[in-house]
Design an enzyme around this catalytic site. Structure first.
Site, PDB file in Angstrom:
ATOM      1  N   HIS A 159     -15.347   7.583  -8.932  1.00 39.24           N
ATOM      2  CA  HIS A 159     -15.673   8.690  -7.529  1.00 39.24           C
ATOM      3  C   HIS A 159     -16.012   7.415  -6.896  1.00 39.24           C
ATOM      4  O   HIS A 159     -17.234   7.040  -6.460  1.00 39.24           O
ATOM      5  CB  HIS A 159     -16.649   9.061  -8.005  1.00 39.24           C
ATOM      6  CG  HIS A 159     -16.744  10.310  -7.345  1.00 39.24           C
ATOM      7  ND1 HIS A 159     -17.952  11.278  -7.670  1.00 39.24           N
ATOM      8  CD2 HIS A 159     -15.972  11.164  -5.992  1.00 39.24           C
ATOM      9  CE1 HIS A 159     -17.862  12.239  -6.461  1.00 39.24           C
ATOM     10  NE2 HIS A 159     -17.293  12.178  -5.512  1.00 39.24           N
TER      11      HIS A 159
ATOM     12  N   HIS B 179     -19.166   4.728  -7.839  1.00 41.57           N
ATOM     13  CA  HIS B 179     -19.755   4.704  -9.063  1.00 41.57           C
ATOM     14  C   HIS B 179     -18.589   5.501  -9.737  1.00 41.57           C
ATOM     15  O   HIS B 179     -17.846   5.866  -9.463  1.00 41.57           O
ATOM     16  CB  HIS B 179     -21.107   5.791  -9.156  1.00 41.57           C
ATOM     17  CG  HIS B 179     -20.831   7.742  -8.424  1.00 41.57           C
ATOM     18  ND1 HIS B 179     -20.920   7.988  -7.410  1.00 41.57           N
ATOM     19  CD2 HIS B 179     -20.616   8.698  -9.129  1.00 41.57           C
ATOM     20  CE1 HIS B 179     -20.774   8.886  -7.153  1.00 41.57           C
ATOM     21  NE2 HIS B 179     -20.156   9.406  -8.470  1.00 41.57           N
TER      22      HIS B 179
ATOM     23  N   ASP C  83     -18.601   8.121 -12.924  1.00 42.79           N
ATOM     24  CA  ASP C  83     -19.518   9.608 -13.297  1.00 42.79           C
ATOM     25  C   ASP C  83     -18.488   9.396 -15.180  1.00 42.79           C
ATOM     26  O   ASP C  83     -17.638   9.887 -15.420  1.00 42.79           O
ATOM     27  CB  ASP C  83     -18.757  10.636 -13.011  1.00 42.79           C
ATOM     28  CG  ASP C  83     -19.815  10.610 -11.617  1.00 42.79           C
ATOM     29  OD1 ASP C  83     -20.815  10.535 -11.625  1.00 42.79           O
ATOM     30  OD2 ASP C  83     -18.529  10.562 -10.822  1.00 42.79           O
TER      31      ASP C  83
ATOM     32  N   LYS D  50      -0.352  11.095  -4.106  1.00 42.09           N
ATOM     33  CA  LYS D  50       1.469  11.325  -4.835  1.00 42.09           C
ATOM     34  C   LYS D  50       1.292  10.648  -6.384  1.00 42.09           C
ATOM     35  O   LYS D  50       0.186  10.096  -6.518  1.00 42.09           O
ATOM     36  CB  LYS D  50       1.925   9.728  -4.006  1.00 42.09           C
ATOM     37  CG  LYS D  50       1.998   9.699  -2.323  1.00 42.09           C
ATOM     38  CD  LYS D  50       2.310   9.013  -1.906  1.00 42.09           C
ATOM     39  CE  LYS D  50       2.802   9.318  -0.375  1.00 42.09           C
ATOM     40  NZ  LYS D  50       2.664   8.313   0.935  1.00 42.09           N
TER      41      LYS D  50
HETATM   42 MN    MN Z   1     -20.048  11.981  -9.086  1.00 41.37          MN
END
Ligand code: MN
Length: 214
Positions: free
Chosen positions: A40, A46, A48, A194
């Site tokens: 993310h 980070h 997740d 894309k």
């Molecule tokens: Mn996150």
């Protein structure tokens, strides 16, 4: 049960603005517990880390990403429970919204707790085995006792156990495997909307590829 657990998740998001799932969709049943890791690229990059349990994903934001080196403990900040259909989400959360930035399905597969998962979570010592495409073998999440903020105690450490899947001195090698396990796309391709549509894992039907916002 799951719906009450998701109230924090829902309160943080405006589903008219973000295409993240609200948790209203049904997910496919599985014989084993599933896990996903989503890279993310938000305010701070980070990973997740999400473990399916009792109809939701228990979730931690691993600030530097996982490491296969048992000596390389990674900070994992416990965050709100996420809906199970989040485990198929790959796209971009609009800037200005909570968690604004691009999300890649970096890894996924199955996990198995080594004992009673609820008791281990409560104790702050969750031992488990992962069978993913990138992450495998034994791991532990340990809640830190002396959180310097002495507040919510939501800081944990993600640590690889010693086994056949450990890789000493592997601090960053794993993170260079930087393509989506669901679509094969890079972060740039996902951001541009894309390439291939992500293959679903949690649901029977895939999310639209063009999960991109201006
Ligand atoms: Mn996150």
């Amino acid at each position: 049960m799951a719906s009450r657990k998701l109230s924090v998740y829902r309160a943080k998001r405006d589903f008219h603005k973000t295409k993240e799932p609200s948790g209203a969709r049904k997910v496919a049943k599985a014989e084993r517990l599933r896990f996903v890791v989503q890279k993310h690229d938000a305010t701070r990059l980070h990973y997740d880390f999400r473990l399916e349990l009792d109809g939701v994903f228990k979730s931690w934001a691993v600030t530097r990403g996982p490491s296969r080196d048992p000596a390389d403990k990674r900070l994992a900040v416990e965050v709100e429970d996420h809906p199970l259909d989040y485990g198929d989400f790959e796209g971009t959360i609009p800037q200005g919204e909570y968690g604004g930035g691009t999300v890649m399905l970096w890894d996924r597969g199955y996990w198995e707790p080594e004992g009673d998962p609820r008791a281990m979570l409560k104790k702050g010592d969750l031992k488990f085995v992962l069978a993913g495409e990138k992450l495998e073998g034994g791991w532990v999440l340990v809640r830190m006792k002396n959180d310097k903020f002495k507040s919510k105690r939501n800081n944990w450490l993600l640590i690889k156990h010693h086994d056949a899947f450990e890789k000493e001195g592997d601090a960053e090698t794993l993170l260079k495997k930087d393509k989506s396990v669901a679509s094969g796309r890079s972060m740039a391709e996902i951001e541009a909307g894309k390439g291939k549509k992500p293959k679903p894992f949690m649901r029977k039907k895939a999310f639209a590829r063009d999960a991109v916002w201006e």
